[in-house]
Structure formats: structure tokens, C-alpha cells
Design a protein around this motif. Structure first.
Motif, short mmCIF file in Angstrom:
data_model
loop_
_atom_site.label_atom_id
_atom_site.label_comp_id
_atom_site.label_asym_id
_atom_site.label_seq_id
_atom_site.Cartn_x
_atom_site.Cartn_y
_atom_site.Cartn_z
N LYS A 60 0.73 -1.15 0.07
CA LYS A 60 -0.40 -0.20 0.26
C LYS A 60 1.23 1.05 -0.08
O LYS A 60 1.25 2.16 1.17
CB LYS A 60 -1.20 -0.16 1.34
N VAL A 61 1.30 1.94 -1.42
CA VAL A 61 2.29 2.55 -1.17
C VAL A 61 1.39 4.24 -1.63
O VAL A 61 0.58 4.04 -2.34
CB VAL A 61 3.16 2.57 -2.40
N PRO A 62 1.58 5.33 -0.75
CA PRO A 62 0.78 6.40 -1.33
C PRO A 62 1.43 6.81 -2.19
O PRO A 62 1.83 6.38 -3.09
CB PRO A 62 0.61 7.50 -0.20
N ASP A 63 -0.65 7.60 -2.80
CA ASP A 63 -0.22 7.95 -4.60
C ASP A 63 1.34 8.93 -4.78
O ASP A 63 1.60 10.09 -3.65
CB ASP A 63 -1.38 9.09 -4.99
N ILE A 64 1.92 9.03 -5.59
CA ILE A 64 3.12 9.98 -6.03
C ILE A 64 2.52 11.02 -6.63
O ILE A 64 2.07 10.82 -7.86
CB ILE A 64 4.34 9.23 -6.69
#
Length: 311
Positions: A113-117
Motif C-alpha cells: 500500500k504505497v501512497p500516491d506519488i
């Protein structure tokens, strides 16, 4: 029993024909697992199944997205799971076919679950990659995320750029984010042995010959017109569709920067390099899958069909 079949392999390895054969034998639904074949703008250049092929068996998730959109692995996995469930509901075998290994892994293993870039960060990193090369960014990645850098080849510009983007936007290495991965939607079925997996691995010389031959055929059947139409839309060069194999090379010809022969040869070279990277990735990541090359394709087909029928 809720079974499924995964068919992976490098570009031009014969995945579509293999899938069609299985689908006709086992009442299958073919579901796209290729990150470029989701776009309707490039059906020729991405070697989407022809109308005749799609008429001979149900096909899902081909050409459903506009080129102005980006499709993440997580989005694809959710859509693919919907199609898998639909197939199961009507007693059909879902057959997932494609060359995007990450798609298969996300479906079974899950995704971090990587934050939006932010767009500005992504644009800056992609620009740097074009200007200084992926090898330079790989050296930066070695400093900030040595664990991930060891797993990526210096020429893997897409994944290296992604890792740099994540660190610059979050100050946390991507390898750390990847430790917190949610289970994939098909993990339980995979663990129960209900997912048969096959990777097509032709001999390298034969694969390269197929790549070259297919690109010539694409030119003959309208690939240039596809790229011309795409360029008139003036889409962001950072979009996946604008980086599809053949698009940058043919765009240079359309802009009168190089002769057609040079553009074709460059596109073929890029395709062969991509196929080589795919082969390496599949051998490393899918070593536990059933492996088929041209010599043993028929026996692997019979073995897969027999196992699925037995269950």
C-alpha cells in the motif's frame, strides 16, 4: 471446483494461441494480463487478439481503457478478480494470459500500500531518467534502497524510476513499503493448488526471430496509423501508452527525425531487449511454474488439460 489457469511469457512467445487452444478444450474465458493490451489505442502495436480470435472464445479486459488513463497493477487485479468470479459463476475456466509478471504476482501475492506519488515528482524522475540514464538512477537507488537495488538490473528504467519516486515522495524506501503487503485476491485459491501456472519460454534465437517478424507484420497492418492517431492527441509522454514498445521509435519517423527503416530497426531492438528482460524475470520469479518451450508445447498442453480435468 474454482480453478484457474495462468499463462505467462515474453512478448511473441505464442501465449495467445496457447490460451485459445486451452479455452476451446476446457470452456475457458481468456482474461488479459498484459499492461499494454488494456489500451484501445494500440490494438495492433500491442498485438491484441484479432477480432476472429476474440470471436472464437470469450476475451476480457482487452482494449477497455483510453490511452489518457493509467492502469495500476492494483486496479487491474481488482478488475481481473471480477472477471474470474463471473467465469466461475457460469462454470467456465478463467485463463489469465499476458507478459506482465507483476500482474500475476499481485493477484496471488498482493501488493504494498504505497501512497500516491505527486505528478510533479513522477515527472521530474522520468525526465532525469531520460537525461542521465537508468544506470545513474540505479546508483542513486543503491544508496537509498540497497535491498531493492540488488534486485533490479541497471537497465530496468521503469522499476528504478518507480523506486526513486517513492523514496523522494515519502522518504521511505520502496523495499520497506513492500514489507507491508496485503494478500492478493486469489491467494487462497493459489495456496490450495487450484491455480495451474505455465510460462512459455521459447529458445532465445527463435523468440527474437518472432519479435522481428511480428513487428514487420504490425507495420504492414496499420501500426503507423495507430501511432499517428495517438500523437495527434498530444498526451503526456509519461503515460504508459506513450512508452509502449514501438511508439517512441515510430514517433521519431512520423516527426521526420529518422527514416522508416531506422525507426523499425530501433523498435525491433527495443522489443528484443524487452523480451530478454522478460525471460530473465520469469526465470527468476516464476521458477516454480510449469515451463514450456516450442519443442514441448504439446506435452505441456496435454499435461495442463489433464490436471484441470482431473480436479
Amino acid at each position: 471446483m474454482k480453478q484457474a489457469l495462468f499463462i505467462a511469457g515474453p512478448t511473441a512467445s505464442g501465449k495467445s494461441a496457447f490460451a485459445l487452444k486451452v479455452a476451446s478444450e476446457l470452456n475457458g474465458v481468456i482474461i488479459n494480463a498484459d499492461s499494454m493490451q488494456v489500451y484501445r489505442d494500440l490494438s495492433i502495436l500491442t498485438a491484441c487478439p484479432t477480432e476472429a480470435e476474440q470471436a472464437s472464445a470469450p476475451h476480457r479486459l482487452y482494449g477497455f481503457l483510453d490511452g489518457a488513463e493509467a492502469c495500476s497493477a492494483a486496479v487491474w487485479a481488482a478488475l481481473a478478480m471480477q472477471e474470474i468470479e463471473k467465469a466461475w459463476q457460469v462454470g467456465q475456466l478463467p485463463i489469465l494470459v499476458g507478459g506482465t509478471g507483476l500482474y500475476f504476482k499481485v493477484l496471488t501475492d498482493g501488493i504494498a500500500k504505497v501512497p500516491d506519488i505527486p505528478d510533479n515528482v513522477r515527472t521530474q524522475v522520468r525526465k532525469e531518467c531520460e537525461e542521465v540514464g537508468s544506470e545513474t538512477l540505479h546508483r542513486e537507488l543503491t544508496r537509498i534502497d540497497p535491498m531493492l537495488a540488488r534486485r533490479l538490473a541497471p537497465g530496468d528504467s521503469q522499476r528504478i524510476s518507480r523506486a526513486i519516486e517513492v523514496f523522494r515522495a515519502t522518504s521511505v524506501p520502496l523495499s520497506e513499503w513492500q514489507k507491508n503487503t496485503t494478500p492478493g485476491p486469489m491467494q487462497s485459491a493459489d495456496q490450495a493448488g487450484l491455480v495451474e501456472k505455465c510460462v512459455l519460454v521459447p529458445e532465445r534465437a527463435e523468440l527474437y526471430r518472432r519479435c522481428d517478424q511480428r513487428f514487420d507484420s504490425m507495420i504492414e497492418t496499420g501500426a503507423l496509423d495507430e501511432v499517428r492517431a495517438l500523437l495527434t492527441r498530444k498526451l503526456s509522454p509519461d503515460l504508459p501508452v506513450m512508452r509502449a514498445l514501438g511508439v517512441p521509435s515510430l514517433a521519431r519517423f512520423i516527426r521526420n527525425e529518422v527514416p522508416l527503416a531506422e525507426a523499425q530497426e530501433d523498435a525491433k531492438m527495443q522489443t528484443r531487449r524487452f523480451a530478454k528482460r522478460q525471460l530473465t524475470w520469469f526465470r527468476n520469479q516464476f521458477s516454480h511454474w510449469e515451463v514450456a518451450n516450442a519443442q514441448y508445447m504439446e506435452s505441456v498442453f496435454d499435461k495442463l488439460v489433464a490436471k484441470i480435468i482431473k480436479n
